[in-house]
Motif scaffolding. Structure first.
Motif: not given
Length: 50
Positions: A1-20
């Motif tokens: 779980m990381v902060q989404h790189p394009e939207n600071n208010s969203d979190v994303a799952l970083l998996l295989h160098e892709s954000y979900h």
């Protein structure tokens, strides 16, 4: 779980160098056993034997 790189208010799952992006209905568990218990409660199946 990381902060989404394009939207600071969203979190994303970083998996295989892709954000979900995660949605409100995504289930996140801290262990396989916790996820398996939830699955079995929802679908009333026994443990997976593989």
């Amino acid at each position: 779980m990381v902060q989404h790189p394009e939207n600071n208010s969203d979190v994303a799952l970083l998996l295989h160098e892709s954000y979900h992006l995660l949605s409100d209905d995504d289930a996140i568990y801290t262990s396989y056993e916790e996820a398996e218990r939830a699955y079995n409660e929802l679908f009333d199946y026994g443990p997976y034997e593989g």
